[in-house]
Design an enzyme around this catalytic site. Structure first.
Site, mmCIF file in Angstrom:
data_model
loop_
_atom_site.group_PDB
_atom_site.id
_atom_site.type_symbol
_atom_site.label_atom_id
_atom_site.label_comp_id
_atom_site.label_asym_id
_atom_site.label_seq_id
_atom_site.Cartn_x
_atom_site.Cartn_y
_atom_site.Cartn_z
ATOM 1 C CE1 TYR A 145 -4.247 -1.373 -0.294
ATOM 2 C CE2 TYR A 145 -3.095 -3.172 0.811
ATOM 3 C CZ TYR A 145 -4.175 -2.714 0.072
ATOM 4 O OH TYR A 145 -5.156 -3.578 -0.306
ATOM 5 C CD GLN A 181 -17.519 0.045 -7.212
ATOM 6 O OE1 GLN A 181 -17.726 0.391 -8.373
ATOM 7 N NE2 GLN A 181 -17.603 -1.211 -6.836
ATOM 8 C CG ASN A 182 -12.128 4.533 -8.638
ATOM 9 O OD1 ASN A 182 -12.260 3.324 -8.818
ATOM 10 N ND2 ASN A 182 -12.429 5.422 -9.557
ATOM 11 C CG HIS A 221 -14.645 -0.091 -2.006
ATOM 12 N ND1 HIS A 221 -14.662 -0.578 -3.300
ATOM 13 C CD2 HIS A 221 -15.729 -0.626 -1.389
ATOM 14 C CE1 HIS A 221 -15.705 -1.382 -3.446
ATOM 15 N NE2 HIS A 221 -16.373 -1.428 -2.310
ATOM 16 C CB CYS A 254 -5.332 4.937 14.670
ATOM 17 S SG CYS A 254 -4.650 4.329 16.230
ATOM 18 N N GLY A 260 -17.879 3.149 -15.342
ATOM 19 C CA GLY A 260 -16.598 2.456 -15.262
ATOM 20 C C GLY A 260 -16.501 1.413 -14.166
ATOM 21 C CB SER A 266 -16.297 -4.983 -13.079
ATOM 22 O OG SER A 266 -16.529 -5.178 -11.688
ATOM 23 C CD GLU A 273 -15.246 -5.131 -21.186
ATOM 24 O OE1 GLU A 273 -14.956 -5.764 -20.171
ATOM 25 O OE2 GLU A 273 -14.580 -5.172 -22.243
ATOM 26 C CB ALA A 307 -14.429 6.941 -18.366
HETATM 27 ZN ZN LIG Z 1 -4.689 6.398 17.290
#
Ligand SMILES: [Zn+2]
Length: 236
Positions: free
Chosen positions: A56, A91-92, A109, A117, A175, A177, A203, A219
């Site tokens: 990440y 969702q991005n 998301h 934290c 955009g 799925s 698509e 898009a």
């Molecule tokens: Zn904290």
């Protein structure tokens, strides 16, 4: 379509793809050589936190080098000019909607640019790495994780999303799925409530048949066209 006032827009990976942001779906379940179950589940994080935090950290650094595209910019323009209710449910986990200028954005998301934290539950803006276990700005505990919803975790603010769909006159999916729930089910909820539905996607998606109308293309072409139609009262 002159009677459209409240709009809910769902955006997915297809909106950011043309900015150079890929997802695990682009590579058959392998995401920059990682298995989804290793880097995008709570179990994967428990097994190998260094690997997940490092992954990440790399994604967080990468999105900061990307730029919004014409689709993000068109949606920001709609957000700025639309007088009715509008909610961009994305969702991005990048911040390209915001960097284009959109304000009414909900990250169902989560986002790469927060650290969450797990000791005090506070989310803090974050642009740097997490792998060295920096202290939480709120409580000082070294228990920060990416503020990204993993598989098996509950997406954020579902009640607010459903409340917006209930008030909507138009639901637009851009955009996505049509494969990841619960977002993939929004179109059916909208249909049952009598909401007009439109899909803009590269698509036909897995859920295309649920939409009143489906348009196919990039898009960066479809979204600006639809936004102009909508702002001039022709859209729907
Ligand atoms: Zn904290």
């Amino acid at each position: 379509m002159a009677d459209i006032r409240n709009i809910v827009i769902l955006t997915g990976a297809g909106v950011s793809a043309e900015s150079g942001i890929d997802t695990f779906r682009d590579a058959g379940g392998l995401w920059e050589k990682h298995r989804v179950e290793d880097v995008a589940t709570p179990e994967g994080f428990a097994r190998n936190p260094d690997m997940v935090l490092g992954f990440y950290d790399m994604r967080r650094a990468a999105i900061q080098t990307k730029q919004p595209n014409a689709a993000h910019e068109a949606l920001a323009r709609l957000d700025e000019l639309w007088g009715g209710e509008l909610l961009i449910v994305t969702q991005n986990v990048d911040d390209l909607h915001e960097r284009a200028g959109a304000r009414r954005v909900l990250h169902m998301h989560g986002t790469h640019l927060n650290a969450w934290c797990t000791a005090c539950d506070v989310r803090s803006p974050w642009t740097g790495p997490l792998i060295d276990r920096p202290p939480c700005p709120a409580c000082g505990t070294n228990a920060l994780r990416p503020d990204v919803v993993w598989f098996g975790e509950m997406p954020y603010e579902m009640e607010r999303i459903y409340a917006s769909i209930r008030r909507a006159d138009l639901f637009v999916s851009i955009g996505t799925s049509g494969a990841v729930y619960p977002a993939a089910g929004f179109v059916r909820d909208a249909r049952e409530l009598g909401v007009r539905t439109l899909e803009l996607n590269l698509e036909r998606s897995q859920g295309s048949h649920w939409f009143h109308e489906s348009r196919q293309g990039p898009a960066t072409q479809l979204v600006p066209t639809w936004v102009e139609e909508t702002l001039t009262g022709l859209g729907g």
